[in-house]
Write a protein that holds these residues in place. Sequence first.
Motif, mmCIF file in Angstrom:
data_model
loop_
_atom_site.group_PDB
_atom_site.id
_atom_site.type_symbol
_atom_site.label_atom_id
_atom_site.label_comp_id
_atom_site.label_asym_id
_atom_site.label_seq_id
_atom_site.Cartn_x
_atom_site.Cartn_y
_atom_site.Cartn_z
ATOM 1 N N VAL A 257 0.856 -1.183 0.000
ATOM 2 C CA VAL A 257 0.000 0.000 0.000
ATOM 3 C C VAL A 257 0.895 1.237 0.000
ATOM 4 N N ARG A 258 0.835 1.998 -1.078
ATOM 5 C CA ARG A 258 1.673 3.197 -1.210
ATOM 6 C C ARG A 258 0.949 4.440 -0.715
ATOM 7 N N GLU A 259 -0.368 4.468 -0.878
ATOM 8 C CA GLU A 259 -1.132 5.664 -0.511
ATOM 9 C C GLU A 259 -2.575 5.281 -0.226
ATOM 10 N N ILE A 260 -3.185 5.933 0.743
ATOM 11 C CA ILE A 260 -4.597 5.760 1.053
ATOM 12 C C ILE A 260 -5.345 6.991 0.526
ATOM 13 N N VAL A 261 -6.356 6.766 -0.312
ATOM 14 C CA VAL A 261 -7.111 7.870 -0.897
ATOM 15 C C VAL A 261 -8.091 8.411 0.141
ATOM 16 N N PRO A 262 -8.007 9.697 0.472
ATOM 17 C CA PRO A 262 -8.917 10.275 1.476
ATOM 18 C C PRO A 262 -10.384 10.069 1.084
ATOM 19 N N SER A 269 -12.212 3.186 7.038
ATOM 20 C CA SER A 269 -12.082 2.072 7.976
ATOM 21 C C SER A 269 -10.955 2.305 8.973
ATOM 22 N N GLY A 270 -9.892 2.979 8.542
ATOM 23 C CA GLY A 270 -8.741 3.224 9.401
ATOM 24 C C GLY A 270 -7.897 1.993 9.655
ATOM 25 N N LYS A 271 -8.200 0.891 8.978
ATOM 26 C CA LYS A 271 -7.497 -0.371 9.253
ATOM 27 C C LYS A 271 -6.278 -0.579 8.348
ATOM 28 N N LEU A 272 -6.378 -0.152 7.093
ATOM 29 C CA LEU A 272 -5.280 -0.355 6.147
ATOM 30 C C LEU A 272 -4.337 0.835 6.218
ATOM 31 N N LYS A 273 -3.030 0.568 6.287
ATOM 32 C CA LYS A 273 -2.039 1.616 6.470
ATOM 33 C C LYS A 273 -1.021 1.613 5.320
ATOM 34 N N VAL A 274 -0.396 2.755 5.101
ATOM 35 C CA VAL A 274 0.682 2.852 4.122
ATOM 36 C C VAL A 274 1.814 1.926 4.548
ATOM 37 N N VAL A 310 -18.288 -6.780 -1.144
ATOM 38 C CA VAL A 310 -17.282 -6.910 -0.083
ATOM 39 C C VAL A 310 -16.027 -7.588 -0.622
ATOM 40 N N VAL A 311 -14.869 -7.037 -0.277
ATOM 41 C CA VAL A 311 -13.598 -7.668 -0.578
ATOM 42 C C VAL A 311 -12.836 -7.826 0.733
ATOM 43 N N LYS A 312 -12.195 -8.978 0.903
ATOM 44 C CA LYS A 312 -11.384 -9.236 2.097
ATOM 45 C C LYS A 312 -9.916 -9.317 1.707
ATOM 46 N N LEU A 313 -9.075 -8.720 2.547
ATOM 47 C CA LEU A 313 -7.645 -8.692 2.289
ATOM 48 C C LEU A 313 -6.892 -9.404 3.405
ATOM 49 N N ASP A 314 -5.942 -10.253 3.016
ATOM 50 C CA ASP A 314 -5.009 -10.862 3.957
ATOM 51 C C ASP A 314 -3.780 -9.966 3.983
ATOM 52 N N VAL A 315 -3.551 -9.283 5.125
ATOM 53 C CA VAL A 315 -2.570 -8.202 5.178
ATOM 54 C C VAL A 315 -1.467 -8.505 6.183
ATOM 55 N N LEU A 316 -0.220 -8.276 5.751
ATOM 56 C CA LEU A 316 0.934 -8.315 6.644
ATOM 57 C C LEU A 316 1.270 -6.863 6.976
ATOM 58 N N PRO A 317 1.081 -6.436 8.231
ATOM 59 C CA PRO A 317 1.282 -5.027 8.586
ATOM 60 C C PRO A 317 2.677 -4.522 8.240
ATOM 61 N N ALA A 318 2.767 -3.221 8.016
ATOM 62 C CA ALA A 318 4.024 -2.598 7.594
ATOM 63 C C ALA A 318 5.145 -2.830 8.598
ATOM 64 N N ASP A 319 4.813 -2.832 9.891
ATOM 65 C CA ASP A 319 5.855 -2.946 10.909
ATOM 66 C C ASP A 319 6.127 -4.386 11.329
#
Length: 747
Positions: A257-262, A269-274, A310-319
């Motif tokens: 994820v490079r950018e979150i569109v405002p 959602s506030g869940k997905l991060k750069v 609905v779309v679900k994402l399997d996400v590995l956090p940035a940190d």
Amino acid sequence: MKKKLLVVALAVGMSAHFAIGQPEKSAPSVLKPTAAQTQAALWASRVLARYHYKAVPLDDQMSEKIFDRYFKTLDADKLFFLQSDIDQFNAVRGKFDDAINNENLALPFQIYSVYQTRYDERLSYARELLKGKFDFTADETYPIDREKAPWLKTDDEAKDLWRRRVKNDWLRLKLAGKDDKAIRETLDKRYENSINRLKKLNNEDVFQMFMNAYAMSIEPHTNYFGPRSAENFDIQMRLSVEGIGAILQSRDDYTVVREIVPGGPASVSGKLKVGDRILGVAQGDGQFVDVMGWRIDDVVEKIRGAKDSVVKLDVLPADAGPDGKHMTISLVRKKVSMEEQSAKKTIIETKDAGGQKRRVGVITLPGFYQDFDARRRGERDFKSATRDVARLLGELKKDKVDNVLIDLRNNGGGSLTEAVELTGLFIDKGPVVMQRSSDGKVDIENDTQPGLAWDGPMGVLINRGSASASEIFAAAIQDYGRGIIIGEPSFGKGTVQTLVPLDRFAANDKQRLGELKMTIAQFFRINGGTTQLRGVTPDIKLPVMSDSENFGESSFENALPYTTVKPAPFIPLGDIKAILAPLQKKHDLRVAKDKDYQFLEDDVAEMRKHLNDKTISLNEAVRRKERDQQEARAKLREQHLFTQMPVPPKDAPVEGGDPKVKAPPTAKPAAQTTKAVAVRLPRTDDGLQGDERSLAAELAAEKRAKDAKDILLNEAAHILADEVSLLKTDTRLATKVAPYLPPTRGN
């Protein structure tokens, strides 16, 4: 029949190409065309030969042009093919017409297969070279421009070229301070990634490259879009998409994820991060699909979807590390507006020679966008560049600005309708542009809406990247004497394109064959001239920042020629020429004292000095001397920058700065503002490619560039501020230059 082809009139700029493909981790080693692709090629050839503005039959002569352009498309710098590879296919140079007409595209795919082999050979050899060492004391060079060089004759010649290419890559990293171990790891990963990227190309990629070799052999701005590319082009024009509102990027095998569109679902959602990495995608309650190693466009296609689904994402956090804990994020897709590419406004405050404050409203317009489908459906709030600019002009009126500047730098064009309607915001009614079709008929496109959205003085800022629709607007403003054109000569694209869905001819219900973006007319200024090849010449010129020999319409060998038609009947609104001499004088005096402007001109002169360099030294001592000279120039700029910066309170944090950088004692005391003045400093070469830098470093560099002082924009604002002062203090001049303005007195 021709009128039925005019689906959407476009005045787009430089030719656009988009990645396409199927969701798979790697393409088969041997790629073959599909039945749909052979049909698409046949229908495209019939449409191009009959309806193109420069209709050319698909014959043996055209086949030879396709042959040369296809090889150039695959290997523009002649790094991979050998002369023997070209000779191998020379016997079939004139057979592409037969291949298309007989619906047998084995030939272009065979050529691509040879390219695959050579590409793998060259990159594998490059990786082998990393095991050895290089002599950086030898006086040898690497050719940085091989476009006009002959094809490599032997394998030994190819190996020597690639030895010097790898040596140059190594030297760049060495000069940036990397040790041998780090250099070896960086380059090995770079070359491996290059091999893997090629493996991900599929038959749709190969077909699109071949079809564009055909289309662009007719004329530079004719293109073929596969089904996915056609969808992406439509998204660019309407500036909206149904999805989650996230800008994604490939980094190694991850989708990041490079950018979150405002305002989009991801932002709300506030869940997905750069920096988060997307490892899997699921539709609704369906099973996750592993997307590790996928092409970015394949991942994007999985994430996009119908509104409210609905779309679900399997996400590995940035940190998190590679083995960190995953998160599952569910998002409801919505219509997401790409506001970053919409028109925006700012206000620049300046002072004239008498100390009078002037306010210049700047509207930056990246493209002439329009949601064609929404407008066709009769939706009241369809996305439109003209509508956005009209709203911003209303806001600038309330802000009581003295002048308005439309910034069209690097605006490559878009909708022809938008160019006409945008011009109508600054004139009452009248002709804006003329179109000549292939049969010689000339039609006049008029602004029919009475009234002006802005009736004050205005200007337009252009550069070499301002093309097509931008040139229509700038030319009309110039011909009417409505505003001052500032900058460098524009691109010079004077042709109009339309989108032609090929499935319409094949009577397909679903999009299978893609679309043609085809030139169907040439446009002309209302004064009778065309912008083709010559572009729009500014009234007041700023430094030419681009290489006009290699960028612009005149750089295409098969561009349409310059020509003229009978002028349209129109009445100029003013005589801008009457004010240009005093404005030019004020401009010259000001920039002669402007250190930032002088630095910019020095940088442009330095760039031009090296434009014709065809080689670069591989001698470390020579390169270090060149680097030291560049760093000395940068230090001069840093010193100048610090002298303009206010001194912050003791121990105050430096926003976006390097804590190790200390301001010299010559820095000025803090003034009323604490905002630092930034200029675009030359960037020292770090030897890395974009995806080899950390995401944080890339985003920080982008922010610095975005926040930097825009020297040319500021000077354009000063020019318009000077215009206001002259018009307010010289009634006779104002009556001649802008008789439409209400009479004013004093300042």
